[in-house]
Design a protein around this motif. Structure first.
Motif, PDB file in Angstrom:
ATOM      1  N   ALA A   1     -34.047 -17.094  33.225  1.00 28.21           N
ATOM      2  CA  ALA A   1     -34.559 -19.220  32.676  1.00 28.21           C
ATOM      3  C   ALA A   1     -34.787 -19.540  31.026  1.00 28.21           C
ATOM      4  CB  ALA A   1     -36.030 -19.321  32.986  1.00 28.21           C
ATOM      5  N   PRO A   2     -34.357 -20.680  31.068  1.00 26.62           N
ATOM      6  CA  PRO A   2     -34.161 -20.858  29.488  1.00 26.62           C
ATOM      7  C   PRO A   2     -35.076 -20.125  28.711  1.00 26.62           C
ATOM      8  CG  PRO A   2     -33.307 -22.402  30.876  1.00 26.62           C
ATOM      9  CD  PRO A   2     -33.444 -21.572  31.459  1.00 26.62           C
ATOM     10  N   GLU A   3     -36.431 -20.277  29.183  1.00 26.16           N
ATOM     11  CA  GLU A   3     -37.504 -20.317  28.178  1.00 26.16           C
ATOM     12  C   GLU A   3     -37.193 -18.339  28.042  1.00 26.16           C
ATOM     13  OE1 GLU A   3     -38.610 -20.141  32.563  1.00 26.16           O
ATOM     14  OE2 GLU A   3     -38.012 -21.574  30.922  1.00 26.16           O
ATOM     15  N   HIS A   4     -36.460 -17.533  28.687  1.00 24.09           N
ATOM     16  CA  HIS A   4     -36.903 -16.018  28.441  1.00 24.09           C
ATOM     17  C   HIS A   4     -35.260 -15.860  26.834  1.00 24.09           C
ATOM     18  CE1 HIS A   4     -37.287 -15.462  32.792  1.00 24.09           C
ATOM     19  NE2 HIS A   4     -38.542 -15.018  31.951  1.00 24.09           N
ATOM     20  N   LYS A   5     -34.619 -16.827  26.415  1.00 27.49           N
ATOM     21  CA  LYS A   5     -33.829 -17.281  25.916  1.00 27.49           C
ATOM     22  C   LYS A   5     -34.641 -17.042  24.575  1.00 27.49           C
ATOM     23  CE  LYS A   5     -29.220 -18.571  27.352  1.00 27.49           C
ATOM     24  NZ  LYS A   5     -27.829 -19.849  27.343  1.00 27.49           N
ATOM     25  N   LEU A   6     -36.081 -17.864  24.501  1.00 26.99           N
ATOM     26  CA  LEU A   6     -36.169 -17.611  23.434  1.00 26.99           C
ATOM     27  C   LEU A   6     -37.152 -16.997  23.124  1.00 26.99           C
ATOM     28  CD1 LEU A   6     -37.384 -19.772  21.009  1.00 26.99           C
ATOM     29  CD2 LEU A   6     -39.691 -20.542  22.941  1.00 26.99           C
ATOM     30  N   ARG A   7     -38.008 -15.757  24.090  1.00 31.03           N
ATOM     31  CA  ARG A   7     -38.286 -14.770  23.872  1.00 31.03           C
ATOM     32  C   ARG A   7     -37.749 -13.897  23.438  1.00 31.03           C
ATOM     33  NH1 ARG A   7     -41.524 -12.255  28.498  1.00 31.03           N
ATOM     34  NH2 ARG A   7     -42.215 -11.269  26.888  1.00 31.03           N
ATOM     35  N   ILE A   8     -36.537 -13.564  23.875  1.00 31.20           N
ATOM     36  CA  ILE A   8     -35.103 -12.337  23.190  1.00 31.20           C
ATOM     37  C   ILE A   8     -35.086 -13.225  22.044  1.00 31.20           C
ATOM     38  CG2 ILE A   8     -32.581 -12.249  23.882  1.00 31.20           C
ATOM     39  CD1 ILE A   8     -33.367 -12.376  27.009  1.00 31.20           C
ATOM     40  N   VAL A   9     -34.743 -14.161  21.242  1.00 32.56           N
ATOM     41  CA  VAL A   9     -34.112 -14.413  20.126  1.00 32.56           C
ATOM     42  C   VAL A   9     -35.794 -13.833  19.585  1.00 32.56           C
ATOM     43  CG1 VAL A   9     -34.213 -16.003  18.320  1.00 32.56           C
ATOM     44  CG2 VAL A   9     -32.754 -16.503  20.807  1.00 32.56           C
ATOM     45  N   ASP A  10     -36.011 -14.176  19.744  1.00 29.93           N
ATOM     46  CA  ASP A  10     -38.026 -13.956  18.598  1.00 29.93           C
ATOM     47  C   ASP A  10     -37.658 -12.286  18.965  1.00 29.93           C
ATOM     48  OD1 ASP A  10     -38.357 -16.254  18.373  1.00 29.93           O
ATOM     49  OD2 ASP A  10     -39.601 -16.727  19.942  1.00 29.93           O
ATOM     50  N   ALA A  11     -37.886 -11.830  19.848  1.00 26.93           N
ATOM     51  CA  ALA A  11     -37.868 -10.130  19.955  1.00 26.93           C
ATOM     52  C   ALA A  11     -36.774  -9.508  18.892  1.00 26.93           C
ATOM     53  CB  ALA A  11     -37.620  -9.449  21.497  1.00 26.93           C
ATOM     54  N   LEU A  12     -35.483 -10.104  19.089  1.00 25.30           N
ATOM     55  CA  LEU A  12     -34.684  -9.046  18.140  1.00 25.30           C
ATOM     56  C   LEU A  12     -34.347  -9.982  16.992  1.00 25.30           C
ATOM     57  CD1 LEU A  12     -31.451 -10.416  20.422  1.00 25.30           C
ATOM     58  CD2 LEU A  12     -32.151  -8.566  19.656  1.00 25.30           C
ATOM     59  N   GLN A  13     -35.461 -11.535  16.255  1.00 28.30           N
ATOM     60  CA  GLN A  13     -34.707 -11.449  14.626  1.00 28.30           C
ATOM     61  C   GLN A  13     -36.659 -10.779  14.252  1.00 28.30           C
ATOM     62  OE1 GLN A  13     -36.379 -15.564  15.324  1.00 28.30           O
ATOM     63  NE2 GLN A  13     -33.758 -15.801  14.584  1.00 28.30           N
ATOM     64  N   SER A  14     -37.467  -9.740  15.452  1.00 26.15           N
ATOM     65  CA  SER A  14     -38.375  -9.259  14.570  1.00 26.15           C
ATOM     66  C   SER A  14     -38.205  -7.693  14.269  1.00 26.15           C
ATOM     67  CB  SER A  14     -39.910  -9.153  15.449  1.00 26.15           C
ATOM     68  OG  SER A  14     -39.239  -7.811  16.533  1.00 26.15           O
ATOM     69  N   HIS A  15     -36.744  -7.772  15.026  1.00 27.94           N
ATOM     70  CA  HIS A  15     -36.118  -5.875  14.325  1.00 27.94           C
ATOM     71  C   HIS A  15     -35.034  -6.723  13.309  1.00 27.94           C
ATOM     72  CE1 HIS A  15     -37.136  -3.234  17.300  1.00 27.94           C
ATOM     73  NE2 HIS A  15     -36.984  -4.081  18.598  1.00 27.94           N
ATOM     74  N   GLY A  16     -35.703  -7.844  12.479  1.00 26.52           N
ATOM     75  CA  GLY A  16     -34.660  -7.887  11.230  1.00 26.52           C
ATOM     76  C   GLY A  16     -33.145  -8.702  11.601  1.00 26.52           C
TER      77      GLY A  16
ATOM     78  N   GLY B   1     -27.998 -26.079  28.202  1.00 21.09           N
ATOM     79  CA  GLY B   1     -28.108 -26.971  29.418  1.00 21.09           C
ATOM     80  C   GLY B   1     -29.987 -27.450  28.481  1.00 21.09           C
ATOM     81  N   VAL B   2     -30.557 -28.597  28.759  1.00 27.76           N
ATOM     82  CA  VAL B   2     -31.344 -29.063  27.420  1.00 27.76           C
ATOM     83  C   VAL B   2     -32.302 -27.727  27.238  1.00 27.76           C
ATOM     84  CG1 VAL B   2     -32.588 -30.207  29.377  1.00 27.76           C
ATOM     85  CG2 VAL B   2     -32.483 -31.020  27.244  1.00 27.76           C
ATOM     86  N   ASN B   3     -32.930 -27.140  28.398  1.00 24.09           N
ATOM     87  CA  ASN B   3     -33.530 -26.477  27.977  1.00 24.09           C
ATOM     88  C   ASN B   3     -33.384 -25.275  26.984  1.00 24.09           C
ATOM     89  OD1 ASN B   3     -35.208 -27.985  29.861  1.00 24.09           O
ATOM     90  ND2 ASN B   3     -34.824 -26.794  31.596  1.00 24.09           N
ATOM     91  N   ASP B   4     -31.418 -25.353  26.364  1.00 23.19           N
ATOM     92  CA  ASP B   4     -31.384 -23.583  25.931  1.00 23.19           C
ATOM     93  C   ASP B   4     -31.853 -24.588  24.362  1.00 23.19           C
ATOM     94  OD1 ASP B   4     -30.413 -22.225  27.551  1.00 23.19           O
ATOM     95  OD2 ASP B   4     -28.918 -23.270  27.288  1.00 23.19           O
ATOM     96  N   ALA B   5     -31.945 -25.895  24.167  1.00 24.61           N
ATOM     97  CA  ALA B   5     -32.680 -26.033  22.787  1.00 24.61           C
ATOM     98  C   ALA B   5     -32.902 -25.747  22.182  1.00 24.61           C
ATOM     99  CB  ALA B   5     -32.638 -28.015  22.683  1.00 24.61           C
ATOM    100  N   PRO B   6     -34.518 -24.869  22.141  1.00 23.66           N
ATOM    101  CA  PRO B   6     -35.244 -24.631  21.714  1.00 23.66           C
ATOM    102  C   PRO B   6     -34.854 -23.008  21.114  1.00 23.66           C
ATOM    103  CG  PRO B   6     -37.017 -25.467  23.433  1.00 23.66           C
ATOM    104  CD  PRO B   6     -34.885 -25.435  23.916  1.00 23.66           C
ATOM    105  N   ALA B   7     -34.263 -22.190  21.962  1.00 25.63           N
ATOM    106  CA  ALA B   7     -33.708 -21.170  21.500  1.00 25.63           C
ATOM    107  C   ALA B   7     -32.496 -21.810  20.535  1.00 25.63           C
ATOM    108  CB  ALA B   7     -33.456 -20.201  22.706  1.00 25.63           C
ATOM    109  N   LEU B   8     -31.828 -22.851  20.649  1.00 20.46           N
ATOM    110  CA  LEU B   8     -31.677 -23.162  19.475  1.00 20.46           C
ATOM    111  C   LEU B   8     -31.443 -23.235  18.334  1.00 20.46           C
ATOM    112  CD1 LEU B   8     -29.101 -22.103  21.833  1.00 20.46           C
ATOM    113  CD2 LEU B   8     -27.805 -24.508  21.119  1.00 20.46           C
TER     114      LEU B   8
END
Length: 960
Positions: free
Chosen positions: A648-663, A672-679
């Motif tokens: 789901a689009p909310e999973h994208k946000l979690r994946i982005v945050d997890a990758l960023q936590s590794h630098g 989609g409109v629900n992709d906006a938070p992840a973008l």
């Protein structure tokens, strides 16, 4: 249609009767405005855009070029030089003052033109990224720029659209709009036609949609009642003052460098001026002016005045080059981030694939059928294989399956000038194409009329429509399509030919096995089911009022039970031919590629393996698995998983945050409109230009006009090239200006060594005049720096890992190189002066004017040689030496101008030069080229050290 406008713009409100509003605006909600009426209103009322800050007048922008402490210093020098000329009897013309004034004007003109060019480039990019709206004009749906929407236009709204203007709702199907940008309320608001009592706050005006808000669910139509500043958003904008743009990290660093150099040189200049004043015994106004001009010379020599303008132009040119490659970068600061991207999180559909979904397999109770033809062109047939026609029962099942998928669709298949395209979702369009291949379209359109819809959402994973079947006594029927497993759960029977049989566990298991087999072949599977909405006596189970009007989405959704299963279609969205090569190029550049898709895990993994994103032993992590992981578990999973499916689009946000936590520096795609938070959360949000919603495009920092993954990789390459070019012209400007500073500074300190003290006759003497340094900066700074800014790729930028976040643009290694090359420039310049002056280390025969002219010329030529050095910090200047024609043009222009300033009498008087003969020019060229050979030697040493460090690192890694 008549014009029918009886009210001024913006006079209609949510309390007015809807029919009265339509009449006042002269609008038919079923046809919209006539094109000529829309054009006339646009001309009369102006474009639909908020009023920005008034443009700065050109004269003020030109005067702004003089608002700099260095310019103030130069203007003070003009005053001093003019005063000295006046006190000394006004003999001749005040040459120094005039030359400084002319050079100041030329620099101002150059800076003004560069800034104007950068503004034009940004304006062009803004036009490329402008919001578009779908409107009805003479009954035809058209996409127009939002700025061309006028009062009376009928907006066609769908999920993900950005509302272009304030408009009264005339039709709504589960329509919900996010109005947080306007009201601050985080919950989306349901919209429906009607008239409301006066005095309601904006958040309660459910019959009106507002400019700048976003459709999050459903579809609808609305008639525009206010545009531009006469909208609620416009009224708020009118209360706000213009905001000041925050400088980017690169701009802040450039500003820091400029200020640091300026402060350092002011201190040095003050010390040198005080020393010369005390040692030389200044006694005349001429000597005082010379000392003051010495300080001016040092300041001018050190500070690269044109640096901010050159930086803006280079960035804007680079962004325009990206736009020509279909990557529209909305902000210049994103160029910096592109060079650091270490992970690309990409959707599959339309990005790694062609986004032309095509039904290839039709699976029903009677067996499997094949569909020939690829893409949106409806050429092909449904057959058993080798063109064999379907048996009667299987054909009947295929008719219900494909027509059912077409009924539960909001897409539109169009043909213009022989080219077929779709407006809407490609998956829905695939049903329309397959249906047309069977010749069913016209019959289906005559037979059914839609009266309700339960829209598709990522949570529901299905869509249903309520249709009136005109061939069966206008009986209502519910048609559902969606993920096969989700739809099958709601079925209690299945279709065999013209019969309906109970759905038992064996049939369910067989259907799911077939779906898994299709998914294993990289086919996307969609299931279709239906339900007649009548009881045993044939009486509709819906209220008669619904059948005459519209069935609310929540009512339609409540009917999605006891369905009859029809079958499954298998679609393919073939991988783009260029995507595999782009993935390999990304990996070569040290950029990891991660696929995130809502498709079935087997489909996603197959495409990922075909493209080289995933290995043969990889697996796809599903959204269900992600839901079970806590943040620590997700941080561990993202280190290895390269494929995520059924997310789901909310999973994208979690994946982005997890990758960023590794630098990691993460680039994330979305449509989609629900992709906006992840973008927004990603370091680089990449919106799809074709399939992306307007909300997503606003949230992203980059837009792909072609939705092609290879364009992302090309943009990363271009971002690295741009960043390299910025370092090139910084290396060039700083080392060249350092050469000028050290020439003046060391020339004063070493005057007895090189014979300047003898030539001065006891007075204050400078190795270079202030006017000559101004000339050097004018000739050798801006032109070559701009040429370096558009230099083609010198080193293989994709052969190295991404730039680390926080890495300085001007690092310690560059500063060492700047100082070394600057010192070499000063050495060859002062040696040239010494060669031609009597006395010093080398006895010469020329006077001070000729010797100074030779030194002046050597410094100019040395800086032009330094242009070639600056193309790479490690590669030879002779590598791909002729690839940049602008660079050679700037060098040629610099040489011609230097010849002119040396040999034209008018310029000789202005800049204190004398003609040089062939011997002088030969010495100048030979000594100036020493800068090139010196840097080549340094690069050889650096390359050997780099290879040794690489070998040592490899050996250490092997031992580990």
């Amino acid at each position: 249609m008549t014009e029918g406008v009886t009210t001024p713009q913006g006079s209609t409100t949510s309390t007015d009767d809807l029919e009265a509003v339509l009449g006042a605006l002269g609008t038919d909600p079923g046809r919209g405005l006539a094109p000529d009426v829309a054009a006339r209103r646009l001309a009369e009322e102006g474009p639909n855009e908020l009023r920005g800050a008034p443009p700065v007048p050109r004269w003020r922008a030109f005067l702004g070029q003089f608002q700099d402490p260095l310019i103030y210093l130069l203007l003070a020098a003009v005053v001093v030089a003019t005063a000295a000329w006046w006190l000394e009897g006004r003999r001749g013309l005040p040459v120094d003052a005039l030359v400084i004034t002319v050079v100041l004007l030329l620099n101002a003109l150059l800076g003004y033109s560069q800034e104007a060019r950068a503004e034009r480039a940004v304006a062009a990019l803004q036009r490329l990224t402008e919001v578009r709206a779908t409107v009805l004009r003479d009954g035809r749906a058209l996409q127009v720029p939002a700025r061309e929407v006028v009062r009376g236009d009928v907006l066609i709204l769908a999920e993900g659209d950005s509302v272009a203007a304030d408009a009264r709702v005339v039709e709504a199907h589960a329509l919900r709009v996010a109005e947080a940008a306007l009201t601050g309320e985080s919950t989306a608001v349901s919209k429906a036609p009607g008239s409301l009592p006066a005095g309601l706050p904006l958040g309660d005006r459910t019959d009106t949609v507002f400019k700048g808000t976003a459709v999050t669910q459903g579809t609808g139509r609305a008639v525009v009642v206010g545009t531009a500043m006469d909208t609620e958003m416009g009224r708020i904008a009118a209360l706000l003052e213009s905001t000041v743009r925050e400088p980017t990290p690169l701009e802040r660093e450039i500003t820091f460098v400029g200020r640091f150099l300026g402060l350092a040189v002011v201190v040095i200049a003050a010390v040198v001026m005080a020393t010369v004043w005390l040692v030389s015994g200044v006694s005349t106004a001429e000597d005082a002016v010379a000392v003051l001009l010495l300080g001016v010379s040092l300041a001018v020599a050190a500070v690269p005045e044109g640096l901010p303008a050159v930086l803006s132009v280079v960035l804007s040119i680079g962004v325009q080059q990206m736009a020509r490659r279909d990557a529209i970068v909305k902000t210049l600061s994103s160029v910096e981030t592109l060079g650091s991207a270490s992970v690309i999180c990409s959707d599959k559909t339309g990005t790694l694939t062609s986004n032309e979904m095509t039904v290839q397999e039709v699976l029903t109770a009677s067996g499997r059928a094949h569909v020939s033809g690829v893409g949106y062109r409806p050429v092909g047939q449904v057959h058993l294989g080798a063109g064999e026609e379907l048996p009667e029962e299987q054909r009947a099942e295929g008719v219900v399956l494909l027509s059912g998928g077409a009924l539960s669709s909001n897409s539109e298949l169009r043909e213009e000038n022989g080219e077929w395209s779709v407006l809407g979702d490609p998956t829905e369009a695939a049903f329309l194409v397959a249906e047309r291949k069977m010749g069913l379209t016209e019959r289906r359109e005559r037979r059914f009329s839609r009266v309700g819809e339960a829209p598709f959402t990522s949570e529901r994973k299905r869509m249903s429509t309520v249709q009136i079947d005109h061939e069966h006594d206008d009986q209502p029927v519910l048609v559902t399509k969606g993920a096969p497993d989700v739809v099958l759960e709601r079925c209690t029977s299945y279709r065999v030919g013209m019969r309906t049989l109970p759905l038992d566990d064996d049939v369910r298991a067989r259907v799911l096995q077939d779906v898994e087999r299709l998914s294993g072949q990289a086919l996307r599977t969609i299931g279709v089911a239906y339900r007649p909405l009548v009881d045993a006596a044939g009486t509709p189970v819906l209220d008669a009022a619904y059948l005459e009007g519209a069935v609310p989405a929540e009512v339609a959704e409540g009917l999605e039970d006891d369905l009859t299963w029809v079958g499954t279609v298998g679609m393919i969205d073939p991988a783009r031919e260029e995507a595999g090569a782009a993935v390999r190029e990304a990996h070569r550049a040290g950029v990891r590629v991660v696929m995130i898709t809502g498709d079935h895990p087997a489909t996603a993994l197959r495409i990922a393996q075909d493209l080289g994103i995933a290995g043969p032993r990889s697996r796809a992590v599903s959204g269900v698995e992600l839901d079970r992981l806590d943040e620590a578990g997700l941080r561990e999973v993202v280190t290895e998983a390269d494929v995520y499916a059924r997310v789901a689009p909310e999973h994208k946000l979690r994946i982005v945050d997890a990758l960023q936590s590794h630098g990691h520096v993460v680039a994330m795609t979305g449509d989609g409109v629900n992709d906006a938070p992840a973008l927004k959360s990603a370091d680089i949000g990449i919106a799809m230009g074709i399939t992306g919603t307007e909300v997503t495009k606003e949230a992203g920092s980059m837009i792909l006009r072609d939705d092609d993954f290879s364009t992302i990789v090309a943009a990363i390459r271009q971002g690295r090239v741009i960043f390299d070019n910025i370092k090139k012209f910084l290396r060039y400007l700083l080392s060249s200006n350092m050469g000028e500073v050290l020439t003046v500074f060391l020339g004063v300190l070493l005057a007895p060594v090189i014979g300047l003290d003898v030539a001065s006759g006891g007075g204050v003497v400078l190795p270079l005049l202030a006017t000559q340094i101004l000339w050097i900066n004018l000739v050798t700074d801006s032109g070559p720096a701009l040429a370096l800014g558009v230099d083609p790729e010198t080193d293989d930028v994709m052969a190295r890992p991404p730039r680390r976040p926080g890495e300085r643009v001007i690092d310690g290694r560059m500063w060492v190189g700047v100082l070394a090359v600057g010192a070499m420039m000063a050495a060859v310049t002062l040696l040239t002066i010494d060669v031609f002056l009597p006395g010093g280390l080398v006895a010469g025969e020329d006077d001070l004017t000729v010797a100074r002219t030779a030194g002046f010329t050597t410094l100019v030529l040395a800086q032009l040689f330094n242009v070639l050095n600056s193309r790479s910090q490690t590669s030879s200047a002779f590598r791909r030496i002729f690839t940049n024609r602008w660079l050679w043009a700037s060098i040629a222009l610099g040489v011609l101008l230097q010849v002119a300033v040396v040999h034209l009498p008018l310029l000789q008087r202005a800049f204190g030069t004398a003609a040089l003969d062939l011997r002088h020019w030969t010495v100048c060229v030979v000594l100036a080229s020493g800068v090139l050979w010196f840097d080549e030697l340094v690069k050889v040493v650096e390359r050997r050290l780099d290879r040794r460090r690489a070998r040592a690192g490899a050996e250490a890694g092997g031992r580990g």
